[in-house]
Design a protein around this motif. Structure first.
Motif, mmCIF file in Angstrom:
data_model
loop_
_atom_site.group_PDB
_atom_site.id
_atom_site.type_symbol
_atom_site.label_atom_id
_atom_site.label_comp_id
_atom_site.label_asym_id
_atom_site.label_seq_id
_atom_site.Cartn_x
_atom_site.Cartn_y
_atom_site.Cartn_z
ATOM 1 N N VAL A 4 1.155 -1.202 0.319
ATOM 2 C CA VAL A 4 -0.357 -0.032 -0.169
ATOM 3 C C VAL A 4 0.737 0.806 0.147
ATOM 4 C CG1 VAL A 4 -1.532 1.113 1.027
ATOM 5 C CG2 VAL A 4 -1.647 -1.046 1.245
ATOM 6 N N ARG A 5 2.139 1.208 0.906
ATOM 7 C CA ARG A 5 3.254 2.225 1.382
ATOM 8 C C ARG A 5 3.496 2.965 -0.445
ATOM 9 N NH1 ARG A 5 5.066 4.552 5.216
ATOM 10 N NH2 ARG A 5 4.944 2.598 6.624
ATOM 11 N N ARG A 6 3.655 1.917 -1.098
ATOM 12 C CA ARG A 6 4.320 2.581 -2.120
ATOM 13 C C ARG A 6 3.411 2.495 -3.492
ATOM 14 N NH1 ARG A 6 8.161 0.023 -4.621
ATOM 15 N NH2 ARG A 6 8.415 -2.071 -3.296
ATOM 16 N N ALA A 7 2.490 1.704 -3.562
ATOM 17 C CA ALA A 7 1.681 1.895 -4.598
ATOM 18 C C ALA A 7 1.710 2.995 -5.569
ATOM 19 C CB ALA A 7 -0.074 1.528 -3.878
ATOM 20 N N LEU A 8 1.095 2.985 -6.563
ATOM 21 C CA LEU A 8 0.727 4.188 -7.004
ATOM 22 C C LEU A 8 0.084 4.152 -7.328
ATOM 23 C CD1 LEU A 8 3.552 3.444 -10.850
ATOM 24 C CD2 LEU A 8 3.682 4.926 -8.884
ATOM 25 N N ASP A 9 -1.480 3.800 -7.109
ATOM 26 C CA ASP A 9 -2.232 3.770 -6.581
ATOM 27 C C ASP A 9 -2.409 5.446 -5.989
ATOM 28 O OD1 ASP A 9 -5.580 2.455 -7.779
ATOM 29 O OD2 ASP A 9 -5.194 3.637 -6.036
ATOM 30 N N PRO A 10 -3.447 6.271 -6.891
ATOM 31 C CA PRO A 10 -2.990 7.663 -5.724
ATOM 32 C C PRO A 10 -4.742 7.240 -4.791
ATOM 33 C CG PRO A 10 -4.720 8.393 -8.066
ATOM 34 C CD PRO A 10 -3.806 6.198 -8.617
ATOM 35 N N LEU A 11 -5.588 6.098 -5.372
ATOM 36 C CA LEU A 11 -6.936 6.433 -4.817
ATOM 37 C C LEU A 11 -6.211 5.939 -2.762
ATOM 38 C CD1 LEU A 11 -10.082 4.731 -5.194
ATOM 39 C CD2 LEU A 11 -9.058 3.836 -3.157
ATOM 40 N N LEU A 12 -5.192 4.484 -3.167
ATOM 41 C CA LEU A 12 -4.322 4.019 -1.965
ATOM 42 C C LEU A 12 -3.367 4.831 -1.588
ATOM 43 C CD1 LEU A 12 -3.746 -0.124 -3.253
ATOM 44 C CD2 LEU A 12 -5.767 0.987 -1.528
ATOM 45 N N ARG A 13 -2.912 5.563 -2.043
ATOM 46 C CA ARG A 13 -2.354 6.689 -1.173
ATOM 47 C C ARG A 13 -2.960 7.003 -0.524
ATOM 48 N NH1 ARG A 13 3.279 5.771 -4.123
ATOM 49 N NH2 ARG A 13 3.915 7.746 -3.035
ATOM 50 N N GLU A 14 -3.746 8.358 -1.378
ATOM 51 C CA GLU A 14 -4.844 8.832 -0.204
ATOM 52 C C GLU A 14 -5.267 7.924 0.781
ATOM 53 O OE1 GLU A 14 -7.885 12.985 -0.785
ATOM 54 O OE2 GLU A 14 -6.144 11.978 -1.973
ATOM 55 N N LEU A 15 -5.530 6.845 0.498
ATOM 56 C CA LEU A 15 -6.312 6.161 2.060
ATOM 57 C C LEU A 15 -5.404 5.920 2.710
ATOM 58 C CD1 LEU A 15 -8.433 4.006 0.314
ATOM 59 C CD2 LEU A 15 -9.016 6.183 1.215
ATOM 60 N N HIS A 16 -4.212 5.255 2.815
ATOM 61 C CA HIS A 16 -2.693 4.780 3.641
ATOM 62 C C HIS A 16 -2.279 5.923 4.514
ATOM 63 C CE1 HIS A 16 1.731 4.961 4.476
ATOM 64 N NE2 HIS A 16 1.258 3.683 5.140
ATOM 65 N N ALA A 17 -2.359 7.509 3.391
ATOM 66 C CA ALA A 17 -2.293 9.046 4.431
ATOM 67 C C ALA A 17 -3.180 8.917 4.873
ATOM 68 C CB ALA A 17 -1.890 9.937 2.736
ATOM 69 N N GLU A 18 -4.418 9.013 5.340
ATOM 70 C CA GLU A 18 -5.604 9.536 6.401
ATOM 71 C C GLU A 18 -5.003 8.256 7.105
ATOM 72 O OE1 GLU A 18 -9.046 8.929 3.742
ATOM 73 O OE2 GLU A 18 -8.532 10.800 1.928
ATOM 74 N N GLY A 19 -4.471 6.759 7.288
ATOM 75 C CA GLY A 19 -4.130 6.209 8.240
ATOM 76 C C GLY A 19 -5.078 4.576 8.306
ATOM 77 N N LEU A 20 -4.976 4.304 7.163
ATOM 78 C CA LEU A 20 -5.358 2.990 6.524
ATOM 79 C C LEU A 20 -4.493 1.872 7.340
ATOM 80 C CD1 LEU A 20 -4.991 1.532 4.077
ATOM 81 C CD2 LEU A 20 -6.146 2.869 2.810
ATOM 82 N N ALA A 21 -5.212 0.754 8.037
ATOM 83 C CA ALA A 21 -3.642 -0.209 8.602
ATOM 84 C C ALA A 21 -2.574 -0.889 7.585
ATOM 85 C CB ALA A 21 -4.369 -1.028 9.796
ATOM 86 N N GLU A 22 -2.199 -0.992 7.406
ATOM 87 C CA GLU A 22 -1.002 -2.096 6.508
ATOM 88 C C GLU A 22 0.008 -3.109 7.609
ATOM 89 O OE1 GLU A 22 2.238 0.135 4.861
ATOM 90 O OE2 GLU A 22 2.636 1.086 6.023
ATOM 91 N N THR A 23 0.176 -4.316 6.829
ATOM 92 C CA THR A 23 0.539 -5.124 7.753
ATOM 93 C C THR A 23 2.752 -4.717 7.539
ATOM 94 O OG1 THR A 23 1.091 -6.410 5.748
ATOM 95 C CG2 THR A 23 -0.814 -6.851 7.281
ATOM 96 N N PRO A 24 2.932 -5.459 8.377
ATOM 97 C CA PRO A 24 4.559 -5.147 7.934
ATOM 98 C C PRO A 24 5.128 -5.421 6.803
ATOM 99 C CG PRO A 24 3.888 -6.511 10.008
ATOM 100 C CD PRO A 24 2.925 -6.824 9.562
ATOM 101 N N ASP A 25 4.211 -6.526 5.852
ATOM 102 C CA ASP A 25 4.427 -6.656 5.016
ATOM 103 C C ASP A 25 4.337 -5.938 3.148
ATOM 104 O OD1 ASP A 25 6.571 -8.306 5.409
ATOM 105 O OD2 ASP A 25 5.703 -10.363 4.058
ATOM 106 N N GLY A 26 3.168 -4.500 4.032
ATOM 107 C CA GLY A 26 2.806 -3.779 3.370
ATOM 108 C C GLY A 26 1.376 -3.865 3.160
ATOM 109 N N LEU A 27 0.606 -4.942 3.116
ATOM 110 C CA LEU A 27 -0.712 -5.458 2.524
ATOM 111 C C LEU A 27 -1.769 -4.431 3.646
ATOM 112 C CD1 LEU A 27 -0.075 -9.008 2.277
ATOM 113 C CD2 LEU A 27 -0.421 -6.971 0.521
ATOM 114 N N LEU A 28 -2.877 -4.145 3.087
ATOM 115 C CA LEU A 28 -4.064 -3.658 3.729
ATOM 116 C C LEU A 28 -4.883 -4.493 4.236
ATOM 117 C CD1 LEU A 28 -5.857 -1.746 3.301
ATOM 118 C CD2 LEU A 28 -6.947 -2.128 1.559
#
Length: 584
Positions: free
Chosen positions: A492-516
């Motif tokens: 999620v952190r390095r996804a080029l998808d702008p929707l996911l990038r913004e949701l990540h910035a807003e505080g959605l949770a990710e695993t240590p390997d970066g999965l949503l």
């Protein structure tokens, strides 16, 4: 007010969700109409990966009889079973065929049309051929889904992210390699979907370093050989002269194991046996959490071993030195050391024993004196793998495959357990069709393809890329082109998808390997405090609920089907309650 559900991603997962909505709506939703909005720039059903506009040289890596989009009674779900044809039944082709992706795309488009047609009256589907770039809105209110180039958002009571595989920005290593290539006029192709890569810069006759030996490499191999006019005459490859010279290596240094080339007969191993719902419940209940290597992997090993030896003892008893009843009793009670001693005494031929470590790293500690000796050695390894995977006298291998499917279906409940397990599963259970490995052998004999070895190291130095491997200590090769033959990591952190990038910035949770991170029960997206969002769901490989393979084999329980059903039912219940409150 009509209720509205937006599904971002109209590929197989989005289609599967629509099928489950159609199956469950008669029971769960009697609101005054429902709008289903599909947001995807690619055609519904096939989506990006299975779209028609790609080379017919690219195959599926599953037999047509092993690909279905329809549920059966083996799926543990609350919704109704809605059976339908497998790919081979729908297309009228031999079930053992490895269909090309264009045909699979046509099947997916048909499934999508059937799912839409099965929706109750009043449920209307709208396709928006654009990208979704942002989701906003309060937790307790309607969501706004903004589309690329759109003047106003789609209003949604619920949003489901079924984004499929993601493009990703380059990590530090790939960024450094890309900068080096730019500085020195080299070619660097980072991890990508091979069908989307521009391969025109890989010049005929020039050496190309290829890092990765999985399915992305197989696609690359096809496009750079037959795709450039070469052809196969039996087991011989006839070059066109337009092929580059491919030097391929990876961490293991060998291709993924061939697909098994025979059918199952007789009794199936009674799975799960040592890793089932009770064991998963126990792991999830631990207040201190669990460690994969310490707590989970031993259960996986025991489960796969049980599947293997059940088949060996019940179908090939002449190759054992003990009754199955006695072996099973001692196997069930034994520690890892006990089991090793038990197998050594009860299974005389080492070829009939399951050694997962040797399967995983066949070149571990192996050294060759010369590059040419290694070429011969690896060709012999591939030939032996092909022979064994097409010989039903080694049917315990197929039992292990069934065990892997069972294990993966259980491990999905644990969330993100690290990328190693997913890679191990793919290497052992989701490898290329046998004919692809025969092509690989022909290319090797023709000198178009050469093997580098295990733990392949790539260095950017002296104005070129240079590769070496401890498998052949005194050999290295340099090239002006490097291809990373693997998919981008679904972070999620390095996804080029702008929707996911913004949701990540807003505080959605990710695993240590970066999965949503999503709720195990229904796929609702979790925030960093662990709260599920009441109006946002996510399904697919970018989540910690990802499932094995792109598609489900019939009669294997289908964890993806179970997830689709749970999400569809949760969404319909939520929408039905909204409609009921509005009517009141």
């Amino acid at each position: 007010m009509r209720r509205s559900l937006v599904i971002v991603g109209a590929g197989p997962r989005g289609t599967g969700l629509i099928e489950r909505i159609a199956a469950n709506a008669p029971e769960l939703y009697d609101g005054q109409g429902l709008d289903l909005h599909l947001v995807d720039p690619h055609p519904p059903g096939a989506g990006r990966i299975w779209r028609a506009a790609q080379s017919p040289l690219l195959w599926m890596n599953s037999h047509a009889e092993d690909v279905t989009m329809f549920t059966d009674e083996t799926v543990d779900m609350a919704g109704p079973v809605r059976p339908g044809p497998t790919l081979h039944e729908w297309a009228g082709i031999d079930g053992r065929t490895f269909a090309d992706r264009q045909l699979q795309g046509a099947y997916l488009r048909w499934v999508h049309e059937e799912a839409v047609a099965a929706l109750p009256e009043g449920v209307v589907v709208h396709h928006h051929p654009r990208r979704a770039v942002r989701v906003s809105g309060p937790r307790e209110g309607r969501q706004q889904v903004w589309l690329e180039g759109g003047p106003r958002p789609l209003l949604a009571d619920l949003v489901v992210l079924a984004l499929g595989h993601l493009d990703a920005e380059l990590d530090d290593e790939q960024s450094a390699l890309a900068a080096y290539a730019e500085e020195h006029g080299l070619v660097h192709l980072p991890p990508d979907f091979t069908a989307d890569s521009d391969l025109s810069a890989l010049a005929p006759g020039e050496p190309v370093l290829v890092r990765g030996f999985g399915l992305a490499f197989v696609d690359l191999m096809a496009l750079l050989t037959e795709g450039r006019g070469g052809r196969y005459d039996g087991d011989t490859y006839v070059p066109s002269g337009r092929e580059p010279l491919l030097y391929v290596g990876s961490r293991r240094g060998v291709p993924y194991h061939s697909k098994i080339g025979y059918d199952w007969t007789g009794e199936r191993p009674p799975l799960p046996r040592f890793l089932g719902p009770a064991e998963i419940d126990g792991l999830l209940a631990r207040p201190e959490g669990f460690d994969f290597g310490r707590d989970v992997w031993p259960l996986v090993v025991k489960e796969l071993g049980f599947a293997h030896y059940h088949r060996l003892f019940t179908v090939h008893p002449e190759r054992t030195a003990m009754s199955w009843t006695d072996f099973e009793e001692k196997y069930a009670a034994g520690s890892e050391t006990d089991i090793q001693a038990l197998v050594a005494s009860a299974v005389p031929d080492p070829r009939d024993r399951l050694d997962l470590a040797a399967l995983d790293r066949p070149l571990e500690g192996v050294r060759y004196a010369t590059h040419e000796e290694f070429q011969e050695g690896l060709r012999e390894y591939v030939e032996q793998d092909l022979s064994r995977r097409h010989d039903p006298s080694y049917s315990p291998d197929l039992a292990v495959f069934l065990g892997l499917l069972s294990v993966y279906g259980q491990l999905v409940r644990l969330g993100d357990i690290g990328g190693w397990w997913h890679g191990f599963f793919s290497y052992l259970a989701s490898g290329p069709p046998g004919p692809r490995l025969r092509q690989l052998l022909a290319l090797s004999r023709a000198g178009v393809l050469r093997f580098v070895g295990a733990d392949m190291e790539v260095r950017a130095e002296d104005g070129v890329f240079r590769a070496s491997s401890p498998t052949v200590p005194d050999f290295s090769v340099q090239a002006r082109a490097l291809v990373e033959a693997r998919l981008p990591e679904p972070t999620v952190r390095r996804a080029l998808d702008p929707l996911l990038r913004e949701l990540h910035a807003e505080g959605l949770a990710e695993t240590p390997d970066g999965l949503l991170r999503v709720d195990r029960a229904d796929g609702r997206v979790l925030d960093r405090s662990g709260r599920p969002h009441p109006r946002r769901f996510a399904l697919g490989p970018h989540t910690d609920g990802r499932t094995p393979g792109a598609f489900t084999r019939p009669r294997t329980g289908g964890p993806a089907f179970r997830q689709n059903d749970a999400t569809a039912r949760a969404a319909l219940l939520f929408l039905g309650e909204l409609a009921g409150r509005a009517a009141a």
